[in-house]
Scaffold this motif. Structure first.
Motif, PDB file in Angstrom:
ATOM      1  N   LEU A 176      30.287 -12.583 -15.760  1.00 42.57           N
ATOM      2  CA  LEU A 176      30.860 -13.419 -14.707  1.00 42.57           C
ATOM      3  C   LEU A 176      31.404 -14.735 -15.264  1.00 42.57           C
ATOM      4  CD1 LEU A 176      31.208 -12.895 -11.724  1.00 42.57           C
ATOM      5  CD2 LEU A 176      29.230 -14.333 -11.282  1.00 42.57           C
ATOM      6  N   GLY A 177      30.745 -15.292 -16.263  1.00 40.19           N
ATOM      7  CA  GLY A 177      31.272 -16.510 -16.869  1.00 40.19           C
ATOM      8  C   GLY A 177      32.617 -16.285 -17.517  1.00 40.19           C
ATOM      9  N   THR A 178      32.789 -15.134 -18.165  1.00 39.62           N
ATOM     10  CA  THR A 178      34.084 -14.801 -18.770  1.00 39.62           C
ATOM     11  C   THR A 178      35.154 -14.650 -17.696  1.00 39.62           C
ATOM     12  OG1 THR A 178      32.935 -13.648 -20.563  1.00 39.62           O
ATOM     13  CG2 THR A 178      35.273 -13.149 -20.259  1.00 39.62           C
ATOM     14  N   MET A 179      34.795 -13.990 -16.594  1.00 42.11           N
ATOM     15  CA  MET A 179      35.744 -13.824 -15.490  1.00 42.11           C
ATOM     16  C   MET A 179      36.131 -15.176 -14.905  1.00 42.11           C
ATOM     17  SD  MET A 179      37.289 -11.324 -13.838  1.00 42.11           S
ATOM     18  CE  MET A 179      38.221 -11.070 -12.317  1.00 42.11           C
ATOM     19  N   LEU A 180      35.161 -16.072 -14.808  1.00 39.77           N
ATOM     20  CA  LEU A 180      35.434 -17.415 -14.267  1.00 39.77           C
ATOM     21  C   LEU A 180      36.387 -18.187 -15.171  1.00 39.77           C
ATOM     22  CD1 LEU A 180      34.882 -19.869 -12.411  1.00 39.77           C
ATOM     23  CD2 LEU A 180      32.849 -20.325 -13.787  1.00 39.77           C
ATOM     24  N   LEU A 181      36.114 -18.212 -16.464  1.00 38.50           N
ATOM     25  CA  LEU A 181      36.930 -19.014 -17.368  1.00 38.50           C
ATOM     26  C   LEU A 181      38.353 -18.485 -17.488  1.00 38.50           C
ATOM     27  CD1 LEU A 181      34.493 -19.895 -20.302  1.00 38.50           C
ATOM     28  CD2 LEU A 181      35.220 -21.327 -18.399  1.00 38.50           C
ATOM     29  N   TRP A 182      38.502 -17.183 -17.737  1.00 36.68           N
ATOM     30  CA  TRP A 182      39.842 -16.637 -17.904  1.00 36.68           C
ATOM     31  C   TRP A 182      40.578 -16.541 -16.574  1.00 36.68           C
ATOM     32  CZ3 TRP A 182      42.100 -16.928 -22.284  1.00 36.68           C
ATOM     33  CH2 TRP A 182      41.367 -16.876 -23.458  1.00 36.68           C
ATOM     34  N   GLY A 183      39.837 -16.356 -15.481  1.00 36.26           N
ATOM     35  CA  GLY A 183      40.477 -16.406 -14.170  1.00 36.26           C
ATOM     36  C   GLY A 183      41.040 -17.782 -13.883  1.00 36.26           C
ATOM     37  N   LEU A 184      40.295 -18.817 -14.279  1.00 32.45           N
ATOM     38  CA  LEU A 184      40.774 -20.188 -14.098  1.00 32.45           C
ATOM     39  C   LEU A 184      42.008 -20.449 -14.965  1.00 32.45           C
ATOM     40  CD1 LEU A 184      40.219 -22.950 -12.770  1.00 32.45           C
ATOM     41  CD2 LEU A 184      38.804 -23.511 -14.751  1.00 32.45           C
ATOM     42  N   VAL A 185      41.967 -19.961 -16.201  1.00 29.65           N
ATOM     43  CA  VAL A 185      43.122 -20.117 -17.097  1.00 29.65           C
ATOM     44  C   VAL A 185      44.365 -19.461 -16.505  1.00 29.65           C
ATOM     45  CG1 VAL A 185      44.062 -19.410 -19.338  1.00 29.65           C
ATOM     46  CG2 VAL A 185      41.754 -20.363 -19.196  1.00 29.65           C
ATOM     47  N   LEU A 186      44.188 -18.329 -15.827  1.00 32.69           N
ATOM     48  CA  LEU A 186      45.327 -17.602 -15.274  1.00 32.69           C
ATOM     49  C   LEU A 186      45.787 -18.168 -13.935  1.00 32.69           C
ATOM     50  CD1 LEU A 186      47.317 -15.222 -15.428  1.00 32.69           C
ATOM     51  CD2 LEU A 186      45.569 -13.816 -14.305  1.00 32.69           C
ATOM     52  N   ILE A 187      44.844 -18.514 -13.060  1.00 27.90           N
ATOM     53  CA  ILE A 187      45.236 -18.842 -11.684  1.00 27.90           C
ATOM     54  C   ILE A 187      45.912 -20.208 -11.589  1.00 27.90           C
ATOM     55  CG2 ILE A 187      43.070 -19.934 -10.963  1.00 27.90           C
ATOM     56  CD1 ILE A 187      43.389 -18.512  -8.272  1.00 27.90           C
ATOM     57  N   VAL A 188      45.544 -21.154 -12.436  1.00 29.90           N
ATOM     58  CA  VAL A 188      46.146 -22.492 -12.335  1.00 29.90           C
ATOM     59  C   VAL A 188      47.657 -22.440 -12.567  1.00 29.90           C
ATOM     60  CG1 VAL A 188      46.232 -24.790 -13.359  1.00 29.90           C
ATOM     61  CG2 VAL A 188      44.024 -23.743 -12.849  1.00 29.90           C
ATOM     62  N   PRO A 189      48.142 -21.896 -13.693  1.00 27.15           N
ATOM     63  CA  PRO A 189      49.600 -21.827 -13.837  1.00 27.15           C
ATOM     64  C   PRO A 189      50.249 -20.858 -12.861  1.00 27.15           C
ATOM     65  CG  PRO A 189      48.518 -20.695 -15.661  1.00 27.15           C
ATOM     66  CD  PRO A 189      47.451 -21.407 -14.903  1.00 27.15           C
ATOM     67  N   THR A 190      49.537 -19.786 -12.484  1.00 24.54           N
ATOM     68  CA  THR A 190      50.109 -18.841 -11.522  1.00 24.54           C
ATOM     69  C   THR A 190      50.431 -19.529 -10.201  1.00 24.54           C
ATOM     70  OG1 THR A 190      49.003 -16.905 -12.476  1.00 24.54           O
ATOM     71  CG2 THR A 190      49.670 -16.754 -10.179  1.00 24.54           C
ATOM     72  N   VAL A 191      49.476 -20.294  -9.686  1.00 23.58           N
ATOM     73  CA  VAL A 191      49.670 -20.985  -8.412  1.00 23.58           C
ATOM     74  C   VAL A 191      50.756 -22.048  -8.533  1.00 23.58           C
ATOM     75  CG1 VAL A 191      48.584 -22.564  -6.782  1.00 23.58           C
ATOM     76  CG2 VAL A 191      47.368 -20.505  -7.503  1.00 23.58           C
ATOM     77  N   LEU A 192      50.691 -22.869  -9.558  1.00 22.70           N
ATOM     78  CA  LEU A 192      51.659 -23.957  -9.693  1.00 22.70           C
ATOM     79  C   LEU A 192      53.077 -23.435  -9.888  1.00 22.70           C
ATOM     80  CD1 LEU A 192      49.663 -26.441 -11.973  1.00 22.70           C
ATOM     81  CD2 LEU A 192      49.968 -26.529  -9.493  1.00 22.70           C
ATOM     82  N   VAL A 193      53.233 -22.422 -10.741  1.00 23.29           N
ATOM     83  CA  VAL A 193      54.570 -21.872 -10.983  1.00 23.29           C
ATOM     84  C   VAL A 193      55.086 -21.158  -9.732  1.00 23.29           C
ATOM     85  CG1 VAL A 193      55.864 -20.161 -12.320  1.00 23.29           C
ATOM     86  CG2 VAL A 193      54.250 -21.671 -13.473  1.00 23.29           C
ATOM     87  N   SER A 194      54.234 -20.405  -9.057  1.00 27.43           N
ATOM     88  CA  SER A 194      54.675 -19.650  -7.885  1.00 27.43           C
ATOM     89  C   SER A 194      55.096 -20.572  -6.743  1.00 27.43           C
ATOM     90  CB  SER A 194      53.555 -18.707  -7.416  1.00 27.43           C
ATOM     91  OG  SER A 194      53.179 -17.819  -8.442  1.00 27.43           O
ATOM     92  N   VAL A 195      54.312 -21.622  -6.489  1.00 31.64           N
ATOM     93  CA  VAL A 195      54.669 -22.574  -5.436  1.00 31.64           C
ATOM     94  C   VAL A 195      55.967 -23.288  -5.793  1.00 31.64           C
ATOM     95  CG1 VAL A 195      53.957 -24.683  -4.243  1.00 31.64           C
ATOM     96  CG2 VAL A 195      52.289 -22.871  -4.659  1.00 31.64           C
ATOM     97  N   THR A 196      56.156 -23.618  -7.071  1.00 32.51           N
ATOM     98  CA  THR A 196      57.398 -24.261  -7.506  1.00 32.51           C
ATOM     99  C   THR A 196      58.598 -23.343  -7.310  1.00 32.51           C
ATOM    100  OG1 THR A 196      56.197 -25.582  -9.144  1.00 32.51           O
ATOM    101  CG2 THR A 196      58.570 -25.338  -9.458  1.00 32.51           C
ATOM    102  N   ILE A 197      58.443 -22.058  -7.665  1.00 30.58           N
ATOM    103  CA  ILE A 197      59.533 -21.092  -7.483  1.00 30.58           C
ATOM    104  C   ILE A 197      59.895 -20.960  -6.014  1.00 30.58           C
ATOM    105  CG2 ILE A 197      60.131 -18.644  -7.638  1.00 30.58           C
ATOM    106  CD1 ILE A 197      58.571 -18.543 -10.266  1.00 30.58           C
ATOM    107  N   MET A 198      58.882 -20.848  -5.157  1.00 32.62           N
ATOM    108  CA  MET A 198      59.158 -20.699  -3.729  1.00 32.62           C
ATOM    109  C   MET A 198      59.824 -21.953  -3.161  1.00 32.62           C
ATOM    110  SD  MET A 198      58.460 -17.653  -3.051  1.00 32.62           S
ATOM    111  CE  MET A 198      58.816 -17.815  -1.296  1.00 32.62           C
ATOM    112  N   SER A 199      59.387 -23.129  -3.597  1.00 34.52           N
ATOM    113  CA  SER A 199      60.024 -24.365  -3.136  1.00 34.52           C
ATOM    114  C   SER A 199      61.490 -24.401  -3.561  1.00 34.52           C
ATOM    115  CB  SER A 199      59.286 -25.586  -3.706  1.00 34.52           C
ATOM    116  OG  SER A 199      57.955 -25.624  -3.236  1.00 34.52           O
ATOM    117  N   PHE A 200      61.770 -23.968  -4.782  1.00 37.24           N
ATOM    118  CA  PHE A 200      63.146 -23.914  -5.274  1.00 37.24           C
ATOM    119  C   PHE A 200      63.988 -22.955  -4.422  1.00 37.24           C
ATOM    120  CE2 PHE A 200      66.299 -21.701  -7.882  1.00 37.24           C
ATOM    121  CZ  PHE A 200      67.074 -22.762  -8.336  1.00 37.24           C
TER     122      PHE A 200
END
Length: 502
Positions: A176-200
Motif C-alpha cells: 500500500l505504501g508503494t501504491m500511495l507514493l507512485w499514485g501520488l507521483v502520477l496523479i499530481v501531474p495528471t490532474v494539473l495537466v488535464s485541468v489545464t488542457i480542458m481550460s485551454f
C-alpha cells in the motif's frame, strides 16, 4: 483444456457480467459471483473446486484490504460530519484565488479527500464550486465542473485511500505504501495537466454557455460577482435527473433506488446539518479548530504509510517503523485521531451518526472488492493467466501497459462504472501480472488510468455533476466525459516513461 475454449468461455463470462449489470440491472456483486461460477464450471474446475476457489479468493482479499477500506470510509464520514470539507474549499479559494481554484480544488479532491465517499464528496463540493464559479467568469461552470470530475474520478483509482486504489493494490498484491507514493507521483501531474488542457479547450470555443448551461446558471456567470467573499450555497438545484440504466454510488452501482447515494423526496443532501451559510453547527467543546487540526490525523496516517514505503525502498529494517507504517495501524491511528477531534468539535451524538453512515456505505464496497478477488482466483485457476501471459509478454514494457489500459477502458465503456471496471480488469489480469515483466504497481496504475476513460450517462457522477453544477447534458458530456477521458489518456502517457525506471 485448450486455449480456444478457455478464451471463449472467459469472453462469455465477461459479457454476461456486463449484460447482467447494464441490461438487467442486477447488483454487480451478484453478477460477478454468477460470472465466476460460470467460468469455473465451463473451464473444467468442477463444482467443488469452483466454489472453494471463489470463497478462498473472497477471503484472501477481505483479509488483505477489508479493514483498510472500512477505516478509510469511516474517517471520511466523520470528516464530512464536522464540516471540514467546506472549510477546506473556502481556504483554497482564499489562498489561491478564483483563477487557480480549478487546479487547487481538483488536486485537493484527488489526493487529500479520497477518504470521503465519492457521492458525498461531490454533493458537498459541487454547490461550493458552483458558487465559486461565479467569481471565475463566463467559463467558471465549465472549468469547475471539469475540475470536480477529474479530481473525483482520478483519485478514486489512483490515490490511496481511494476505494478503487485500495482494491487494485489488494488484487495485484501491491504494497500500500508503494501504491500511495507512485499514485501520488502520477496523479499530481495528471490532474494539473488535464485541468489545464480542458481550460485551454474551453477558451478556444469548446464551451457555449447558451447550450451547455442552464439559463439560470448562464445568467449568474455572465454578471461579475460582488468583491466580498461569498459563502457556499448548499441548496440543491430543483431539477435532479434520474440515473438511467443503473444507479451508481461512489463509482459503483447501488443496490437499488433507495441505495445510499439516492435522494428521497424531502430528504436533505448528504452532509452535516447546515447552520449559518451552510456550515456545520458545532455541538462540542471545541467550536472552531484550525483546518490543519481537522486534517492532521488523516495526513499523519498517509505519512506513516508513505514512510513505510520509503523504508522499504531504502532497505531500512526496524521493528518499530514496520509496526507504525503498517497500513492497518496507520489508518486506525488516523481514524482514532479524527474521532477525537470530531468529538471535541461536534459532539458524541453526531460522531456516532457519522459512524453509522460510514458502516452503511462501506458494506457494498467491501463485498464488491472481495468478489473481485473471487473472479481473479477463478481466472487464475481456469488457465486464462497462462494463455494471456504469452500475448502480454511480447512487445517490451510499453505494449503490455497499453493493452492493460485498453482492457480497462473497454470494460468501463461497457459497464459505466470506474470502480467496477477497475476491479473486474484487475480480477482478469491479476493471474498474469507477475509474468508481464512489470512492477505490479505499474499494472495497477494502468488499470486505474484505463478505467477513467469516458465516464458517461450510466454513471451517477455524470448526473449529479450535471444537476448540481447546473449544466445541460451536452455541457456535462464536455466537462465530465471529455474531461475525465483526457485525464485517462494523460495518465497512461505519463505512466509509460515511468515503466522504464520501475
Amino acid at each position: 483444456m485448450s486455449e480456444v475454449p478457455v478464451l471463449a468461455n472467459t469472453a462469455v463470462a465477461i459479457v454476461g457480467i456486463v449484460v447482467l449489470i447494464v441490461r438487467f440491472r442486477v447488483n454487480p456483486v451478484i453478477s460477478l459471483v454468477v460470472g465466476s461460477l460460470y467460468l469455473g464450471l465451463a473451464t473444467g474446475l468442477g463444482v467443488t473446486r469452483t466454489i472453494r476457489t471463489i470463497t478462498t479468493g473472497f477471503g484472501d482479499i477481505m483479509a488483505e484490504v477489508g479493514l483498510l477500506i472500512a477505516f478509510g470510509v469511516l474517517m471520511g464520514a466523520v470528516l464530512q460530519e464536522t464540516g471540514a470539507i467546506e472549510q477546506l474549499v473556502d481556504r483554497l479559494l482564499h489562498v489561491f484565488g478564483p483563477r487557480r481554484l480549478p487546479h487547487s480544488m481538483a488536486l485537493t479532491i484527488g489526493t487529500l479527500l479520497q477518504a470521503i465517499y465519492l457521492d458525498v464528496l461531490l454533493v458537498i463540493c459541487a454547490p461550493l464550486a458552483r458558487t465559486a464559479s461565479r467569481r471565475i467568469g463566463p467559463l467558471g461552470s465549465a472549468r469547475m465542473g471539469a475540475a470536480l470530475a477529474i479530481g473525483l474520478e482520478s483519485g478514486i483509482v489512483l490515490m490511496v485511500p481511494g476505494v478503487g486504489a485500495l482494491a487494485l493494490a489488494a488484487l495485484l498484491h501491491v504494497p500500500l505504501g508503494t501504491m500511495l507514493l507512485w499514485g501520488l507521483v502520477l496523479i499530481v501531474p495528471t490532474v494539473l495537466v488535464s485541468v489545464t488542457i480542458m481550460s485551454f479547450l474551453f477558451r478556444r470555443g469548446l464551451w457555449n454557455s447558451a447550450t451547455d448551461e442552464d439559463a439560470a446558471v448562464a445568467s449568474e456567470t455572465a454578471a461579475p460577482a460582488p468583491p466580498q467573499t461569498q459563502k457556499a450555497d448548499t441548496a440543491e438545484p430543483a431539477r435532479v435527473r434520474p440515473v438511467p440504466a443503473v444507479a451508481m454510488v461512489g463509482g459503483t452501482p447501488a443496490p437499488g433506488p433507495a441505495g445510499p447515494g439516492t435522494r428521497r423526496p424531502g430528504r436533505p443532501a448528504a452532509g452535516p446539518a447546515p447552520g449559518p451559510a451552510g456550515a456545520a453547527v458545532p455541538c462540542g467543546r471545541w467550536k472552531d479548530p484550525p483546518l490543519l487540526v481537522r486534517f492532521a490525523p488523516l495526513v499523519t496516517a498517509l505519512l506513516m504509510i508513505g514512510g513505510g514505503a520509503v523504508a522499504q525502498a531504502t532497505h531500512t529494517r526496524n521493528p518499530v517503523l514496520s509496526f507504525v507504517s503498517s497500513p492497518v495501524v496507520a489508518l486506525l491511528t488516523g481514524l482514532v485521531g479524527t474521532l477525537i477531534v470530531a468529538r471535541l468539535t461536534v459532539g458524541r451524538e453526531r460522531v456516532e451518526r457519522a459512524l453509522v453512515r460510514g458502516f452503511k456505505d462501506s458494506g457494498q464496497i467491501l463485498i464488491l472488492t472481495a468478489v473481485g478477488g473471487s473472479l481473479a482466483a477463478v481466472v487464475g485457476a481456469g488457465g486464462l493467466g497462462r494463455i494471456l501471459r504469452g500475448y502480454f509478454s511480447t512487445g517490451g514494457h510499453i505494449a503490455p501497459l497499453l493493452l492493460v489500459w485498453a482492457v480497462a477502458a473497454a470494460l468501463h465503456l461497457a459497464v459505466g462504472s470506474v470502480t467496477i471496471s477497475a476491479i473486474t480488469t484487475a480480477g482478469i489480469l491479476a493471474p498474469i501480472a507477475p509474468g508481464l515483466g512489470l512492477d505490479p504497481v505499474l499494472v495497477a496504475l494502468a488499470i486505474g488510468a484505463g478505467s477513467l476513460f469516458a465516464v458517461h450517462v450510466t454513471s451517477n457522477t455524470f448526473w449529479l455533476l450535471q444537476s448540481l453544477m447546473g449544466q445541460t447534458t451536452r455541457g456535462t458530456l464536455k466537462s465530465c466525459t471529455l474531461g475525465v477521458s483526457v485525464a485517462s489518456v494523460v495518465a497512461v502517457l505519463l505512466l509509460l516513461p515511468l515503466s522504464l525506471f520501475l
